[in-house]
Every structure is written in C-alpha cells, then in structure tokens.
Design a protein around this motif. Sequence first.
Motif, PDB file in Angstrom:
ATOM      1  N   SER A  67       0.774  -1.215  -0.036  1.00  0.00           N
ATOM      2  CA  SER A  67       0.215  -0.117  -0.168  1.00  0.00           C
ATOM      3  C   SER A  67       0.773   1.184   0.073  1.00  0.00           C
ATOM      4  O   SER A  67       0.462   2.560   0.415  1.00  0.00           O
ATOM      5  CB  SER A  67      -0.712  -0.129   1.169  1.00  0.00           C
ATOM      6  OG  SER A  67      -1.739  -1.095   0.894  1.00  0.00           O
ATOM      7  N   ALA A  68       2.038   1.103  -0.391  1.00  0.00           N
ATOM      8  CA  ALA A  68       2.969   2.349  -0.381  1.00  0.00           C
ATOM      9  C   ALA A  68       2.729   3.386  -1.421  1.00  0.00           C
ATOM     10  O   ALA A  68       2.855   4.573  -1.084  1.00  0.00           O
ATOM     11  CB  ALA A  68       4.541   1.877  -0.546  1.00  0.00           C
ATOM     12  N   ALA A  69       2.082   3.078  -2.304  1.00  0.00           N
ATOM     13  CA  ALA A  69       1.560   4.036  -3.556  1.00  0.00           C
ATOM     14  C   ALA A  69       0.347   4.748  -2.748  1.00  0.00           C
ATOM     15  O   ALA A  69       0.402   6.028  -3.047  1.00  0.00           O
ATOM     16  CB  ALA A  69       1.414   3.300  -4.902  1.00  0.00           C
TER      17      ALA A  69
ATOM     18  N   PHE B 132      -4.565  -1.827   0.397  1.00  0.00           N
ATOM     19  CA  PHE B 132      -5.068  -3.231   0.812  1.00  0.00           C
ATOM     20  C   PHE B 132      -5.195  -4.283  -0.479  1.00  0.00           C
ATOM     21  O   PHE B 132      -4.145  -4.572  -1.162  1.00  0.00           O
ATOM     22  CB  PHE B 132      -6.035  -3.236   1.761  1.00  0.00           C
ATOM     23  CG  PHE B 132      -5.691  -2.245   3.005  1.00  0.00           C
ATOM     24  CD1 PHE B 132      -4.775  -2.487   3.752  1.00  0.00           C
ATOM     25  CD2 PHE B 132      -6.656  -1.140   3.205  1.00  0.00           C
ATOM     26  CE1 PHE B 132      -4.534  -1.793   4.690  1.00  0.00           C
ATOM     27  CE2 PHE B 132      -6.195  -0.107   4.076  1.00  0.00           C
ATOM     28  CZ  PHE B 132      -5.255  -0.616   5.091  1.00  0.00           C
ATOM     29  N   ALA B 133      -6.373  -4.662  -0.541  1.00  0.00           N
ATOM     30  CA  ALA B 133      -6.551  -5.501  -1.672  1.00  0.00           C
ATOM     31  C   ALA B 133      -7.147  -4.946  -3.053  1.00  0.00           C
ATOM     32  O   ALA B 133      -7.484  -5.346  -3.875  1.00  0.00           O
ATOM     33  CB  ALA B 133      -7.407  -6.787  -1.226  1.00  0.00           C
TER      34      ALA B 133
ATOM     35  N   LEU C 109      -9.508   4.540  -7.922  1.00  0.00           N
ATOM     36  CA  LEU C 109      -9.416   4.311  -6.420  1.00  0.00           C
ATOM     37  C   LEU C 109      -8.197   5.604  -5.990  1.00  0.00           C
ATOM     38  O   LEU C 109      -8.328   6.023  -4.899  1.00  0.00           O
ATOM     39  CB  LEU C 109      -8.868   3.042  -5.947  1.00  0.00           C
ATOM     40  CG  LEU C 109      -8.769   2.826  -4.582  1.00  0.00           C
ATOM     41  CD1 LEU C 109     -10.028   3.266  -3.435  1.00  0.00           C
ATOM     42  CD2 LEU C 109      -8.374   1.441  -4.156  1.00  0.00           C
ATOM     43  N   ALA C 110      -7.192   5.594  -6.735  1.00  0.00           N
ATOM     44  CA  ALA C 110      -6.041   6.603  -6.331  1.00  0.00           C
ATOM     45  C   ALA C 110      -6.754   7.960  -6.462  1.00  0.00           C
ATOM     46  O   ALA C 110      -6.606   8.783  -5.352  1.00  0.00           O
ATOM     47  CB  ALA C 110      -5.102   6.528  -7.483  1.00  0.00           C
TER      48      ALA C 110
ATOM     49  N   VAL D  61     -12.919  -2.336   1.074  1.00  0.00           N
ATOM     50  CA  VAL D  61     -11.928  -1.085   1.134  1.00  0.00           C
ATOM     51  C   VAL D  61     -12.857   0.251   0.621  1.00  0.00           C
ATOM     52  O   VAL D  61     -12.704   1.220   1.462  1.00  0.00           O
ATOM     53  CB  VAL D  61     -10.932  -1.201   0.080  1.00  0.00           C
ATOM     54  CG1 VAL D  61     -10.028   0.128  -0.148  1.00  0.00           C
ATOM     55  CG2 VAL D  61      -9.755  -2.109   0.551  1.00  0.00           C
ATOM     56  N   TYR D  62     -13.598  -0.179  -0.084  1.00  0.00           N
ATOM     57  CA  TYR D  62     -14.691   1.018  -0.489  1.00  0.00           C
ATOM     58  C   TYR D  62     -15.590   1.253   0.583  1.00  0.00           C
ATOM     59  O   TYR D  62     -16.211   2.493   0.805  1.00  0.00           O
ATOM     60  CB  TYR D  62     -15.216   0.615  -1.828  1.00  0.00           C
ATOM     61  CG  TYR D  62     -14.601   1.108  -3.211  1.00  0.00           C
ATOM     62  CD1 TYR D  62     -14.429   2.255  -3.633  1.00  0.00           C
ATOM     63  CD2 TYR D  62     -13.525   0.167  -3.895  1.00  0.00           C
ATOM     64  CE1 TYR D  62     -13.623   2.566  -4.999  1.00  0.00           C
ATOM     65  CE2 TYR D  62     -12.853   0.265  -4.992  1.00  0.00           C
ATOM     66  CZ  TYR D  62     -13.000   1.579  -5.345  1.00  0.00           C
ATOM     67  OH  TYR D  62     -12.288   1.763  -6.426  1.00  0.00           O
ATOM     68  N   LEU D  63     -16.251   0.272   1.164  1.00  0.00           N
ATOM     69  CA  LEU D  63     -17.030   0.460   2.160  1.00  0.00           C
ATOM     70  C   LEU D  63     -16.267   1.444   3.393  1.00  0.00           C
ATOM     71  O   LEU D  63     -17.019   2.186   3.883  1.00  0.00           O
ATOM     72  CB  LEU D  63     -17.606  -0.653   2.889  1.00  0.00           C
ATOM     73  CG  LEU D  63     -18.350  -1.530   1.931  1.00  0.00           C
ATOM     74  CD1 LEU D  63     -18.859  -3.142   2.829  1.00  0.00           C
ATOM     75  CD2 LEU D  63     -19.604  -1.054   1.577  1.00  0.00           C
TER      76      LEU D  63
END
Length: 242
Positions: A22-24, A128-129, A220-221, A154-156
Amino acid sequence: MSVFADLVQQLADLLQPLFGASAAAAAIVLFTAFVRLLVHPLSRASARGQKARTELQPKIAELRKKHAKNPERLQRAVLELHAEEKVSPLAGCLPGLFQLPAFFLLYHLFSNTTIGGKANELLSHELFAAPLGDRWADALTGAGGGVFGAAGVVYLGLFAIVAAVATFNYRRTKRMMAANSPVPVAPAAEGQQLAGLGAVTKVMPFMSFFTLFTVAVVPLAAALYVVTSTTWSAVERAVLYR
C-alpha cells in the motif's frame, strides 16, 4: 505526466518498508497533504472572508429595512456593500478550485495503461486488496469479490469516512447559514448574481454528500485523494471557523 508518475513511484519506493503493497496509496495521501498545505493560505483567506461577511450582517439588516419595498435596489445595495468592504461572496470557492488540477492529474495518471509510451507500473499498486486503478464497479464484479469482498470492503471503509465527514460538514454548514442568512433574491436582471448565490447556498449543506458519488466513479487513487482532501477540509474548517 511521466515526470509525476516517476515522483509518485519514487515516493512509494521510499514508503515501501513502512506500508508494503500500500506504499503508493500512502504516497497519494502524502501528496494530498502537500497540496492542502500549499492551498492553506487560501483557506485562511477564505475564513477571514467568512468572518468579514458575518460582520456585515448588521449593515445588511439595515439595508433590508431601508429597501424592504424594493428588492432590486436591496440586492444592488448588498453587492455595493460587499465591493466597498472588499468582501467577495464567492471567496470560499478558491481553495477547491485550486485543487482541481491535482485531482485531474491523479485521475489521468491512474486511468491510463501507458505513460510516456511505457506500461503504467503504478496500476499494479493496491490499497490493501483494491487496485489503485480500479473503480467501485470493478470491486463489485469479477476478482473484486462483490460488496463484501476484499476490494469491496476497502470502498465501504472510504464511503464510511466520507459519510461521517459529510454529516459533520452538513451540520456545521447549517449552523453557519442559520447565523448568516442570505438576502432574499428577486427575479430582476440586476439581481442575477445574488440569485445564483442564493441557489448555491441552498445546495451548499449537501455538497459533501456528492463526494460519495465521486468516490464511486473515479479510480481508487483519485478517490483516495478526494477522501483525504475532504477530511482535511473538515478539520481545517473546524479550526479556522471556530
């Protein structure tokens, strides 16, 4: 675009020992914080403008009494008062407008499969995923696993943060508008500027909830940028407008 992609990748490499895959995503959060720091002087100026507009309310109340039977003259007088006191009714929009280039830069960066003629390696990064180049629709189908799949969760989480921030902003905005009620708007041509402003003030308490739609449809970004920036704004406004 390729220069910015290299900067994000290098920052992600630096953060990789701390955040792993998850570094980015962490790099995007830091980039967002940097943008918000650059825009902070505008936010402070916006807060001063809001306080100045609040201080004008007694004078506006006097104008209402003076021109109670002439709405057109009232609106002209209010505009003249703002110009005389050097207070812009729309000054609060500037911080948001100056952030748009950063948002669109991230949007395009994580929407393209190639950058500078090469494969876009940033698309392989995840929060994460959830891949940073995917959208909520991708999380709901296929490898995303559905609403409660790894990517869907993640979106939730992002939706929950946005909803909490939006509710906080809604309540704060309603309180501010109650204490600083707008001047009635007439349909005359001379009042068109205030008419537009009146429409904006009606929608303003609900603006933060529109962020939920943005988070759902962009990569997502870019969604992570929006969530981070929105949360920053809520905290910043709570401090500056207290």
